[in-house]
Design a protein around this motif. Sequence first.
Motif, PDB file in Angstrom:
ATOM      1  N   ARG A   1     -38.213   7.547   4.690  1.00 31.32           N
ATOM      2  CA  ARG A   1     -37.151   7.796   5.498  1.00 31.32           C
ATOM      3  C   ARG A   1     -35.761   8.435   4.557  1.00 31.32           C
ATOM      4  O   ARG A   1     -35.639   8.396   4.165  1.00 31.32           O
ATOM      5  CB  ARG A   1     -36.602   6.744   6.691  1.00 31.32           C
TER       6      ARG A   1
ATOM      7  N   LEU B   1     -32.105   9.291   3.701  1.00 34.68           N
ATOM      8  CA  LEU B   1     -30.850   8.080   3.214  1.00 34.68           C
ATOM      9  C   LEU B   1     -29.430   8.925   3.442  1.00 34.68           C
ATOM     10  O   LEU B   1     -28.534   7.897   3.482  1.00 34.68           O
ATOM     11  CB  LEU B   1     -31.268   7.271   1.765  1.00 34.68           C
ATOM     12  N   GLY B   2     -30.079  10.490   3.291  1.00 37.89           N
ATOM     13  CA  GLY B   2     -28.364  11.118   3.076  1.00 37.89           C
ATOM     14  C   GLY B   2     -28.599  11.759   1.722  1.00 37.89           C
ATOM     15  O   GLY B   2     -29.359  11.175   0.747  1.00 37.89           O
TER      16      GLY B   2
ATOM     17  N   ARG C   1     -34.295  -2.231   5.389  1.00 37.92           N
ATOM     18  CA  ARG C   1     -32.868  -2.554   6.684  1.00 37.92           C
ATOM     19  C   ARG C   1     -31.541  -2.220   5.196  1.00 37.92           C
ATOM     20  O   ARG C   1     -30.919  -1.839   5.859  1.00 37.92           O
ATOM     21  CB  ARG C   1     -33.283  -3.085   7.072  1.00 37.92           C
TER      22      ARG C   1
ATOM     23  N   ALA D   1     -31.569   1.013   4.004  1.00 37.38           N
ATOM     24  CA  ALA D   1     -31.007   2.195   5.549  1.00 37.38           C
ATOM     25  C   ALA D   1     -29.262   1.969   5.642  1.00 37.38           C
ATOM     26  O   ALA D   1     -28.113   2.719   5.357  1.00 37.38           O
ATOM     27  CB  ALA D   1     -31.789   2.114   6.255  1.00 37.38           C
ATOM     28  N   ALA D   2     -29.377   0.838   5.792  1.00 41.36           N
ATOM     29  CA  ALA D   2     -27.535   0.321   5.971  1.00 41.36           C
ATOM     30  C   ALA D   2     -26.787   0.488   4.676  1.00 41.36           C
ATOM     31  O   ALA D   2     -25.617   0.608   4.777  1.00 41.36           O
ATOM     32  CB  ALA D   2     -27.321  -0.910   6.488  1.00 41.36           C
ATOM     33  N   GLU D   3     -27.293   0.697   3.285  1.00 42.78           N
ATOM     34  CA  GLU D   3     -26.268   0.742   2.088  1.00 42.78           C
ATOM     35  C   GLU D   3     -25.565   1.835   2.430  1.00 42.78           C
ATOM     36  O   GLU D   3     -24.857   2.751   2.305  1.00 42.78           O
ATOM     37  CB  GLU D   3     -27.005  -0.238   1.063  1.00 42.78           C
ATOM     38  N   ALA D   4     -27.101   2.725   2.606  1.00 47.83           N
ATOM     39  CA  ALA D   4     -26.984   3.952   2.035  1.00 47.83           C
ATOM     40  C   ALA D   4     -26.117   4.574   3.235  1.00 47.83           C
ATOM     41  O   ALA D   4     -25.164   6.049   3.393  1.00 47.83           O
ATOM     42  CB  ALA D   4     -28.768   4.489   2.822  1.00 47.83           C
ATOM     43  N   ARG D   5     -26.275   4.085   4.349  1.00 47.74           N
ATOM     44  CA  ARG D   5     -25.160   4.988   5.681  1.00 47.74           C
ATOM     45  C   ARG D   5     -23.651   4.646   5.465  1.00 47.74           C
ATOM     46  O   ARG D   5     -22.746   4.858   5.512  1.00 47.74           O
ATOM     47  CB  ARG D   5     -25.245   3.799   7.045  1.00 47.74           C
ATOM     48  N   ARG D   6     -23.386   3.559   4.688  1.00 47.86           N
ATOM     49  CA  ARG D   6     -22.072   3.393   4.479  1.00 47.86           C
ATOM     50  C   ARG D   6     -21.742   4.008   2.625  1.00 47.86           C
ATOM     51  O   ARG D   6     -20.169   4.232   3.131  1.00 47.86           O
ATOM     52  CB  ARG D   6     -22.045   1.830   3.319  1.00 47.86           C
TER      53      ARG D   6
ATOM     54  N   MET E   1     -24.192  11.384   4.765  1.00 44.87           N
ATOM     55  CA  MET E   1     -24.758  11.967   5.946  1.00 44.87           C
ATOM     56  C   MET E   1     -25.245  13.575   6.291  1.00 44.87           C
ATOM     57  O   MET E   1     -24.525  13.906   6.093  1.00 44.87           O
ATOM     58  CB  MET E   1     -24.390  11.055   7.303  1.00 44.87           C
TER      59      MET E   1
END
Length: 298
Positions: free
Chosen positions: A158, A160-161, A284, A287-292, A296
């Motif tokens: 997936r 990540l950014g 999970r 992925a959550a830390e990558a979004r922060r 993106m």
Amino acid sequence: MLDYPLLAALAAVVREGGFDRAAAVLGVTPSAVSQRIRALEERVGATLVVRSQPPVPTEAGARLCAHVERVRLLESELADLPALAGPEEGPATLRVAVNADSLGSWFLPAAARFSAATGALLDLVLEDEEHTAARLRTGEVLAAVTADPTPVTGCRTRALGALRYVASASPAFLARHFPEGVNPTALARAPVLRFDRKDGLQARWVRQTIGHELKAPTHWVPSTQGFLDASLAGLGWALNPLPLAAGHLAAGRLAELVPGRPLDVPLHWQHARLGARLLEALTREVAAEARRRLVMTA
């Protein structure tokens, strides 16, 4: 049928980096560990480990080590079934490959939340983001932060950014080495920082921004924090992760070589298709830390 005590000896030697350390972990003598590995090699008809310092698994040995780690992870989820669970081995450990810049700039909060929630441990393997996928292919790790978007066989992937880098140096360094601005002549003379021989970020930024190949005096600094500290001290210029450099840029302790010209490195998360709850939980949090923390991308 595979003999798991023999497999455990092989995995311990590779994981711990030696026969003596493997023996200490398994609670047996080094001679017993060696005998178990020889018995396993006779059973499968192949050499499984090169007895160097540290021992290195052969291709067949790496495949068997990967199998052991996957079985151990799945069996850790049977802890609530005493009749099926094996001897107490302590918390489950996930072996994950991650590049130093991700480890130093955004990955650890995700790791900490995962461990706090599950009680599991992490065995983090440092590797350049261009090469972490190779660790998955050999079975050395169960998951990896990688720059390679191509799914490894048997793995899920997936996006990540992107980790954003800025070409930066101390203001004094810029004044000394780039009095007339950043150009090919000045770049060929100004000392540059590189993490190791695999590190091509600085050269990539020069090609992208200036359109030239980078050939410059080089300081080798194999540490993400050391990279930043060396830049602040005026040792050279470098591509620093923006999450670490942002405060120093805002305070004027660092300055961009060419303002507004960052380098974005897309990152991906790949992990074994095991269906294991621990791997899903770690995914999970990552992925959550990558979004922060990451940029993106479309």
